[in-house]
Write an enzyme that holds these catalytic residues in place. Structure first.
Site, PDB file in Angstrom:
ATOM      1  N   CYS A 163       0.572  -1.083  -0.046  1.00 30.36           N
ATOM      2  CA  CYS A 163       0.166   0.416  -0.019  1.00 30.36           C
ATOM      3  C   CYS A 163       0.859   1.142  -0.013  1.00 30.36           C
ATOM      4  O   CYS A 163       0.450   2.069  -0.030  1.00 30.36           O
ATOM      5  CB  CYS A 163      -1.049  -0.095   0.813  1.00 30.36           C
ATOM      6  SG  CYS A 163       0.478  -0.344   2.738  1.00 30.36           S
ATOM      7  N   GLY A 175     -18.595  -0.650  24.942  1.00 32.36           N
ATOM      8  CA  GLY A 175     -18.847   0.338  23.687  1.00 32.36           C
ATOM      9  C   GLY A 175     -18.345   0.418  22.652  1.00 32.36           C
ATOM     10  O   GLY A 175     -17.882  -0.847  22.434  1.00 32.36           O
TER      11      GLY A 175
END
Lengths: 266, 420
Positions: free
Chosen positions: B50, B188
């Site tokens: 990448c 969360g």
């Protein structure tokens, strides 16, 4: 019967000293290669040490357990053997910072005292006595290894709590591994030590008609046993992290030292 | 034979250029075949990640650079002028140095990152499998992988985590050792918490509980990690079962108190509990850090760990660069010496032929000589030839790594000694 000076002993001592220095160099200079060099030197020392112990056995026809130099040397040998087993099983180098100097100190005691090796008193020549001394010595080696890993565990716990890295950070394995090793060494060491003490009591009763002879080494051994029993109880109850454990460990170490040195002065 | 490298990376080209040139694993064989088919190329490889796309070739003719740039221009659907702004072209020793640095992680965005070594190895293996490597490139890549391994093992450059999620995993390993079999609770579903959970999931944790106020989101996340979604209010009942807790909610108050942790630890027979608080305001009471057996790290703590690791890596990068420089010199010398072998052999053969012929003539003139005398004359002439050859051979072996310079030297020596 005195035995001629031993080259193997001094060779082992020299190699252990060099190995210990290399281990400390790896700690302060943080060079991983120094740790490998240290291990190689210690293993070479261990081979020389084994040759020396073997030569005593050949000359005296009994295990090297008659006096302080022999007992200290055999204890050092057992401690290093334990360390090797742990290294092979867990790939842990950290204990070397405690084990190498301890082995070196014990063998130095053997070399410095230079008590001539003696043939075992015929009265002592019994399977029970040999079992007592062998089991106690191997048990003590296991217990000292357990203490080393308890200290490592405490250091790692402190580093994790304080969020700082001590010099041993990269060497110490995970807390779990430290705890597993110290617990296993403690249970094995304690079992052997207990068995050794019981064998000693039976032997003492048979030879002197007394269960225990209250001399320095015996008192030290019993006090150490009590401390180690308390440590084991702490582990089983999960309270081994408490500061109290450190004090018990220190007490156990001192009691063991007294017991070993008591062999000389008993 | 010359080594050439043409490529772009994260420093020279923005992502929109890199993505146009990047080569997926599936398309790598096709691209390699295309590159190898360009006229004048003897061996070819492509390293595509990448952060970089690099073509590495071996050739007798450096003009192939033009063909490679044109090929990349077509592939990148760009104008040549546009692409040239981002391209870098390396030759000979610089190619060796660059590849060694890339594989060791020294040229990466995060110095010392471990993935690049594997990516270079994969590129190398693919090229090898497809037969696009010539002996020179084969040797170069093999040495590249050896150097990368040496750098990692001798400098420990990749040992310490430099991102917050990875730092959390590193600390968890310091507490638990092996992470497989552990249970993680995600409280969360913040972005960093999700990333951290991904890192833990990659270490084969046994189970992941996800508690979130929006239960749909909890289900989404739980299904991603093969975990269990629980109602947010029920998370305290799962606390004792978990070894690691990652809190990242928007709650403005503490959700986990020291007393909760004490109870959980008692229920788990004092087995260690690692709590990671990534939320601001914090979700875990700071007093938890004082509980024996509980290890609490908040976002600042983890960032401090990551930052100190980054500094540690930078220090190790200096050692790694020195090691790479030494390896580059050794490899260049080896290439030069290998390149000189045919000329050296020819030179030795030529002088040996002359020596043998002249020795025969001389012996015929001398008449009968003893075996010892013949051996002495033979030794004398051999020594003279060796002394004459010493400096030319030395020059050939220690020539500049620039192929044209070497070729020029070879030509001169061949001319002087009358080699074909």
């Amino acid at each position: 019967m005195s035995v001629s000076p031993n080259t193997a002993l001094y060779l082992a001592l020299g190699l252990y000293a060099a190995g210990t220095l290399a281990a400390f160099a790896s700690l302060f200079a943080r060079v991983a290669r120094a740790q490998r060099v240290a291990l190689a030197l210690m293993i070479a020392g261990f081979v020389a040490h084994t040759v020396w112990i073997g030569s005593i056995c050949v000359r005296t026809h009994h295990p090297p357990i008659t006096n302080l130099p022999e007992a200290a040397s055999f204890l050092a040998w057992c401690i290093f053997a334990f360390e090797m087993v742990i290294l092979l099983r867990y790939r842990v180098h950290a204990a070397s910072f405690f084990v190498y100097p301890l082995v070196l100190i014990l063998l130095t005691i053997s070399a410095v005292i230079r008590e001539p090796f003696a043939l075992m008193d015929p009265a002592l020549r019994s399977g029970l006595f040999t079992t007592h001394v062998l089991m106690t010595t191997i048990g003590v080696a296991g217990l000292l290894i357990a203490l080393a890993f308890m200290v490592l565990s405490q250091l790692q716990d402190r580093a994790l709590k304080r969020k700082t890295r001590g010099p041993l950070w990269q060497w110490i394995p995970s807390l779990n591994v430290c705890n597993v090793i110290s617990y296993r060494a403690l249970t094995i060491g304690f079992s052997l030590y207990t068995f050794g003490i019981l064998a000693g009591i039976v032997w003492s009763y048979r030879t002197t008609a007394e269960l225990i002879d209250l001399r320095t080494k015996q008192i030290g051994a019993v006090v150490a046993w009590v401390f180690f029993a308390m440590l084991l109880q702490s582990y089983i109850s999960g309270g081994y992290r408490a500061r109290r454990t450190l004090f018990i460990s220190a007490g156990a170490f001192v009691a063991i030292l007294v017991s070993i040195l008591g062999i000389h002065h008993a | 034979m010359s080594l050439l490298l043409v490529g772009i990376n994260h420093r020279t080209a923005p992502v929109d250029v890199r993505e146009r040139l990047s080569v997926s694993d599936a398309r790598l064989p096709e691209m390699l075949a295309e590159l190898k088919s360009l006229s004048g190329i003897d061996g070819a490889a492509i390293v595509s990640t990448c952060n970089r796309v690099e073509t590495v070739v071996s050739t007798e003719n450096e003009d192939v650079i033009e063909s490679i740039v044109n090929w990349l221009t077509i592939r990148g659907s760009a104008t040549r002028a546009e692409l040239e702004k981002h391209l870098y072209i390396l030759r000979h020793g610089d190619v060796v140095r660059h590849l060694f640095r890339v594989a060791a992680g020294l040229d990466s965005m995060i110095v010392g990152e471990p993935q690049i070594g594997g990516q270079v190895r994969t590129s190398f293996q693919t090229s090898q499998r497809l037969g696009t490597l010539d002996p020179l490139l084969n040797q170069l890549f093999e040495q590249t992988m050896r150097v990368a391994k040496r750098v990692r093992s001798e400098t420990g450059i990749g040992e310490h985590a430099v991102s917050v999620p990875y730092a959390a995993v590193e600390l968890a390993k310091k507490i638990f050792g092996d992470l497989s079999g552990l249970r993680v609770m995600l409280l969360g579903a913040g972005e960093i918490a999700e990333l951290t959970a991904e890192h833990f999931a990659a270490h084969d944790v046994a189970q992941m509980f996800v508690a979130n106020r929006a239960i749909d989101r909890a289900h989404d996340l739980a299904s991603r990690f093969n975990g269990v979604a629980t109602k947010f209010d029920e998370f305290p009942s799962h606390l004792a079962q978990c070894d690691i807790v990652v809190a990242s909610t928007g709650a403005p108050h503490y959700l986990i108190l020291a007393d909760d942790v004490e109870r959980a630890l008692a229920a788990r027979k004092r087995r260690n509990l690692f709590l990671i608080d990534l939320s601001v305001p914090r979700n875990i009471e700071p007093a938890v850090a004082k509980v024996s057996g509980a290890y609490l790290y908040n976002i600042d703590d983890l960032q401090t760990v990551a930052e100190s690791n980054r500094q540690l890596r930078e220090g190790k990068a200096v050692d790694a660069e020195e090691l790479v420089a030494r390896e580059v010199e050794t490899f260049k010398k080896r290439l030069v010496a290998q390149d000189a072998v045919p000329t050296i052999l020819e030179l030795q053969q030529r002088l040996e032929t002359i020596r043998a012929a002249e020795l025969e003539k001389c012996l015929r003139k001398l008449g009968p000589v003893s075996a010892d005398q013949r051996a002495a004359i033979d030794q004398l002439t051999t020594q003279i030839v060796n002394k004459i050859l010493h400096y030319p051979i030395l020059q050939l072996k220690e020539a500049d790594d620039e192929p044209q310079e070497r070729e020029s030297l070879r030509r001169t020596i061949r001319k002087i000694f009358g080699l074909r």
